[in-house]
Design a protein around this motif. Structure first.
Motif, PDB file in Angstrom:
ATOM      1  N   LEU A  23      93.892 -21.281 -14.301  1.00 42.67           N
ATOM      2  CA  LEU A  23      94.779 -22.494 -14.293  1.00 42.67           C
ATOM      3  C   LEU A  23      95.437 -22.847 -15.551  1.00 42.67           C
ATOM      4  CD1 LEU A  23      92.233 -24.528 -12.153  1.00 42.67           C
ATOM      5  CD2 LEU A  23      94.243 -23.460 -11.486  1.00 42.67           C
ATOM      6  N   SER A  24      94.890 -22.465 -16.826  1.00 43.72           N
ATOM      7  CA  SER A  24      95.594 -22.704 -17.938  1.00 43.72           C
ATOM      8  C   SER A  24      96.786 -22.319 -18.248  1.00 43.72           C
ATOM      9  CB  SER A  24      94.833 -22.260 -19.132  1.00 43.72           C
ATOM     10  OG  SER A  24      94.673 -20.631 -18.944  1.00 43.72           O
ATOM     11  N   ALA A  25      96.948 -21.440 -17.284  1.00 44.82           N
ATOM     12  CA  ALA A  25      98.700 -20.875 -17.451  1.00 44.82           C
ATOM     13  C   ALA A  25      99.738 -21.587 -16.706  1.00 44.82           C
ATOM     14  CB  ALA A  25      98.617 -19.499 -16.764  1.00 44.82           C
ATOM     15  N   CYS A  26      99.071 -22.494 -15.768  1.00 50.67           N
ATOM     16  CA  CYS A  26      99.898 -23.600 -15.148  1.00 50.67           C
ATOM     17  C   CYS A  26      99.813 -25.041 -15.798  1.00 50.67           C
ATOM     18  CB  CYS A  26      99.365 -23.441 -13.514  1.00 50.67           C
ATOM     19  SG  CYS A  26      99.498 -22.048 -12.558  1.00 50.67           S
ATOM     20  N   GLY A  27      98.862 -24.915 -16.707  1.00 50.16           N
ATOM     21  CA  GLY A  27      98.611 -26.345 -17.579  1.00 50.16           C
ATOM     22  C   GLY A  27      97.967 -27.313 -16.828  1.00 50.16           C
ATOM     23  N   ALA A  28      97.144 -26.741 -15.713  1.00 50.44           N
ATOM     24  CA  ALA A  28      96.314 -27.577 -15.109  1.00 50.44           C
ATOM     25  C   ALA A  28      94.964 -27.426 -15.459  1.00 50.44           C
ATOM     26  CB  ALA A  28      96.088 -26.978 -13.515  1.00 50.44           C
ATOM     27  N   PRO A  29      93.818 -28.513 -15.386  1.00 48.72           N
ATOM     28  CA  PRO A  29      92.665 -28.532 -15.939  1.00 48.72           C
ATOM     29  C   PRO A  29      91.754 -27.625 -15.187  1.00 48.72           C
ATOM     30  CG  PRO A  29      93.050 -30.520 -14.495  1.00 48.72           C
ATOM     31  CD  PRO A  29      94.241 -29.778 -14.609  1.00 48.72           C
ATOM     32  N   ASP A  30      90.891 -27.214 -16.178  1.00 49.42           N
ATOM     33  CA  ASP A  30      89.933 -25.919 -15.632  1.00 49.42           C
ATOM     34  C   ASP A  30      88.771 -26.644 -14.463  1.00 49.42           C
ATOM     35  OD1 ASP A  30      88.442 -23.581 -15.517  1.00 49.42           O
ATOM     36  OD2 ASP A  30      86.946 -24.335 -16.837  1.00 49.42           O
ATOM     37  N   ALA A  31      89.026 -26.139 -13.419  1.00 45.92           N
ATOM     38  CA  ALA A  31      88.453 -26.503 -12.322  1.00 45.92           C
ATOM     39  C   ALA A  31      86.933 -25.654 -11.973  1.00 45.92           C
ATOM     40  CB  ALA A  31      88.772 -26.198 -10.877  1.00 45.92           C
ATOM     41  N   SER A  32      85.995 -26.311 -12.970  1.00 46.36           N
ATOM     42  CA  SER A  32      84.762 -25.665 -13.007  1.00 46.36           C
ATOM     43  C   SER A  32      83.596 -26.447 -13.191  1.00 46.36           C
ATOM     44  CB  SER A  32      84.582 -24.804 -14.215  1.00 46.36           C
ATOM     45  OG  SER A  32      84.751 -25.566 -15.430  1.00 46.36           O
ATOM     46  N   SER A  33      82.352 -26.057 -12.712  1.00 44.62           N
ATOM     47  CA  SER A  33      81.060 -26.996 -12.618  1.00 44.62           C
ATOM     48  C   SER A  33      79.947 -25.917 -12.759  1.00 44.62           C
ATOM     49  CB  SER A  33      80.941 -27.716 -11.117  1.00 44.62           C
ATOM     50  OG  SER A  33      79.882 -28.292 -11.160  1.00 44.62           O
ATOM     51  N   GLY A  34      79.355 -26.542 -14.189  1.00 43.26           N
ATOM     52  CA  GLY A  34      78.011 -25.798 -14.370  1.00 43.26           C
ATOM     53  C   GLY A  34      78.369 -24.192 -14.715  1.00 43.26           C
ATOM     54  N   GLY A  35      79.543 -23.960 -15.206  1.00 43.37           N
ATOM     55  CA  GLY A  35      79.935 -22.472 -15.276  1.00 43.37           C
ATOM     56  C   GLY A  35      80.382 -21.740 -14.134  1.00 43.37           C
ATOM     57  N   LYS A  36      80.418 -22.540 -12.904  1.00 41.68           N
ATOM     58  CA  LYS A  36      80.985 -22.137 -11.603  1.00 41.68           C
ATOM     59  C   LYS A  36      82.483 -22.497 -11.542  1.00 41.68           C
ATOM     60  CE  LYS A  36      76.435 -22.547  -9.672  1.00 41.68           C
ATOM     61  NZ  LYS A  36      75.828 -23.270  -8.684  1.00 41.68           N
ATOM     62  N   ASN A  37      83.435 -21.395 -11.301  1.00 43.59           N
ATOM     63  CA  ASN A  37      84.845 -21.663 -11.141  1.00 43.59           C
ATOM     64  C   ASN A  37      85.060 -21.888  -9.643  1.00 43.59           C
ATOM     65  OD1 ASN A  37      87.536 -21.077 -11.129  1.00 43.59           O
ATOM     66  ND2 ASN A  37      87.551 -19.692 -12.677  1.00 43.59           N
ATOM     67  N   ALA A  38      85.828 -22.977  -9.310  1.00 43.25           N
ATOM     68  CA  ALA A  38      86.265 -23.369  -7.884  1.00 43.25           C
ATOM     69  C   ALA A  38      87.178 -22.199  -7.465  1.00 43.25           C
ATOM     70  CB  ALA A  38      86.968 -24.549  -7.949  1.00 43.25           C
ATOM     71  N   ALA A  39      87.916 -21.731  -8.086  1.00 41.45           N
ATOM     72  CA  ALA A  39      88.916 -20.423  -7.440  1.00 41.45           C
ATOM     73  C   ALA A  39      88.175 -19.150  -6.997  1.00 41.45           C
ATOM     74  CB  ALA A  39      89.750 -20.090  -8.698  1.00 41.45           C
ATOM     75  N   THR A  40      86.891 -19.152  -7.321  1.00 44.07           N
ATOM     76  CA  THR A  40      86.124 -18.069  -6.563  1.00 44.07           C
ATOM     77  C   THR A  40      84.949 -18.454  -5.765  1.00 44.07           C
ATOM     78  OG1 THR A  40      84.610 -17.891  -8.557  1.00 44.07           O
ATOM     79  CG2 THR A  40      86.548 -16.662  -8.578  1.00 44.07           C
ATOM     80  N   ALA A  41      84.832 -19.779  -5.589  1.00 42.23           N
ATOM     81  CA  ALA A  41      83.747 -20.347  -4.726  1.00 42.23           C
ATOM     82  C   ALA A  41      83.985 -20.134  -3.218  1.00 42.23           C
ATOM     83  CB  ALA A  41      83.559 -21.901  -5.062  1.00 42.23           C
ATOM     84  N   THR A  42      83.219 -19.322  -2.794  1.00 43.82           N
ATOM     85  CA  THR A  42      83.586 -19.040  -1.211  1.00 43.82           C
ATOM     86  C   THR A  42      82.717 -20.187  -0.236  1.00 43.82           C
ATOM     87  OG1 THR A  42      81.581 -17.819  -1.337  1.00 43.82           O
ATOM     88  CG2 THR A  42      83.710 -16.828  -1.486  1.00 43.82           C
ATOM     89  N   THR A  43      82.058 -21.037  -0.967  1.00 44.12           N
ATOM     90  CA  THR A  43      81.705 -21.984  -0.142  1.00 44.12           C
ATOM     91  C   THR A  43      81.345 -23.650  -1.096  1.00 44.12           C
ATOM     92  OG1 THR A  43      79.247 -21.677  -0.464  1.00 44.12           O
ATOM     93  CG2 THR A  43      80.008 -20.688   1.402  1.00 44.12           C
ATOM     94  N   ALA A  44      81.081 -24.506  -0.582  1.00 42.46           N
ATOM     95  CA  ALA A  44      81.072 -25.633  -1.367  1.00 42.46           C
ATOM     96  C   ALA A  44      79.579 -25.569  -1.998  1.00 42.46           C
ATOM     97  CB  ALA A  44      81.113 -26.992  -0.634  1.00 42.46           C
TER      98      ALA A  44
END
Length: 381
Positions: A23-44
């Protein structure tokens, strides 16, 4: 984008670990939680739960959607409800765009912050996008309750809402509304019959051609009779190449609109307030039902907001909002069993008889190929 598009075949495949999107390439904040990346999350749950998704989505601040008209399947109420509940801005680009326009935006803007986060696609378009590797696997909380034939086995898409191909008529200009495709050939309908776009781009128009095929000795394996029917309808002067839209319907330019029943039913309510009468009927000789599918762009600039949006759409609240817009929610049977379905809204749905059957993924893919090479509708300009 086009509806009750509930009959799609389950796609099979092996779930692989998706490459994390920077996301940093787009200038957006890092969507992570406790080391987990939303971009690869397959469930909530894999991300820490819906609350964690909501927190990350608020940091992103925006959901970028495309081709979501406010008057289509109650999207206006859904967008407003999502904003109110989570405080996240929803930008909708090209609200009148088609399913193909959405896919084009994904492919042409890969890696850009202007790319769409989420997609609402006709089921055949969703299947194509999955096959082309454009979609992120993600399973909402109610994923298991979506009928097997209406979702991808690894969650790259799943049906959300749908309806039946129907005829909507302006009673002021159409004194006797047709009730079958055969009726549409009557000379009294000269220049009055319209589709919501071209079947090469629009899910509802694609469904209309399929319905016409079923009404004219075609089948899910043979859509050509439907193409031939519209060619005949055009040849005798009954079919207009002017695309049916809310604006053309409101202005009386497309007095007979072949479209999903939830859209035509919505016009009925809207026009009643203006003193106009719009009638709706599901054709007796070509019942075709289909659902629209939800999906997440594999390279979504706002991956947490994208996943939170899907959780909202498939929640009891979101599915009942669909129902209030005359769309049949994919979780309708499960909600009815659980006692969470809005019964009053369900009672207002256009009446149909019989149980719909749906083409498989292969049948739809083949039909799209035939449409692409055989459909001769010129641009409406």
């Amino acid at each position: 984008m086009t509806v009750p598009l509930p009959r799609t075949a389950v796609l099979t495949g092996v779930l692989t670990v998706a490459t994390a999107f920077s996301l940093s390439a787009c200038g957006a904040p890092d969507a992570s939680s406790g080391g987990k990346n939303a971009a690869t999350a397959t469930t909530a749950e894999a991300f820490g739960g819906v609350d964690a998704l909501a927190k990350a989505a608020k940091q992103e601040g925006t959901l970028h959607a495309i081709a979501l008209p406010r008057d289509w399947a109650n999207y206006g109420a859904l967008i407003d409800g999502f904003k109110k509940k989570y405080g996240i801005k929803v930008d909708v680009e090209n609200p009148s765009g088609s399913s193909q326009d959405e896919i084009n935006a994904v492919t042409s803007r890969k890696g850009k912050d202007t790319a769409p986060d989420v997609l609402d696609l006709g089921s055949s378009f969703a299947q194509t996008a999955a096959q082309d590797g454009l979609l992120a696997p993600y399973m909402v909380a109610g994923f298991a309750d979506v009928p097997d034939a209406q979702r991808d086995s690894i969650g790259r898409w799943s049906n959300d809402y749908g309806g039946y191909i129907s005829f909507g008529c302006d009673a002021k200009r159409v004194h006797t509304c047709p009730t079958s495709f055969k009726d549409l050939l009557d000379p009294q309908y000269k220049g009055l019959v319209a589709l919501n776009g071209s079947p090469t781009k629009s899910g509802s128009a694609f469904g209309a051609v399929y319905a016409a095929a079923l009404a004219n000795d075609g089948s899910f394996d043979d859509i050509q009779p439907g193409i031939d029917f519209f060619a005949k309808l055009k040849r005798i002067g009954n079919f207009t190449t002017l695309d049916s839209t809310p604006a053309t319907v409101a202005k009386g330019k497309t007095p007979i609109s072949i479209d999903w029943d939830y859209l035509n039913a919505g016009y009925t309510d809207e026009f009643k307030a203006r003193g106009r009468h719009w009638t709706v009927s599901v054709p007796t000789d070509g019942k075709f039902s289909q659902y629209y599918s939800q999906a997440i762009n594999k390279d979504a600039p706002h991956p947490a907001a994208a996943r939170l949006w899907l959780e909202y759409l498939y929640s009891t609240e979101g599915q009942n909002i669909r129902l209030k817009g005359y769309a049949r929610p994919a979780l309708m049977a499960a909600m009815k069993k659980a006692g969470t379905l809005d019964k009053a809204a369900a009672a207002k749905l256009p009446k149909v008889t019989g149980t719909p059957t749906f083409p498989t993924e292969t049948q739809q893919s083949n039909a799209k190929g035939v449409i692409a090479t055989s459909w001769g509708q010129p641009s409406s300009g």
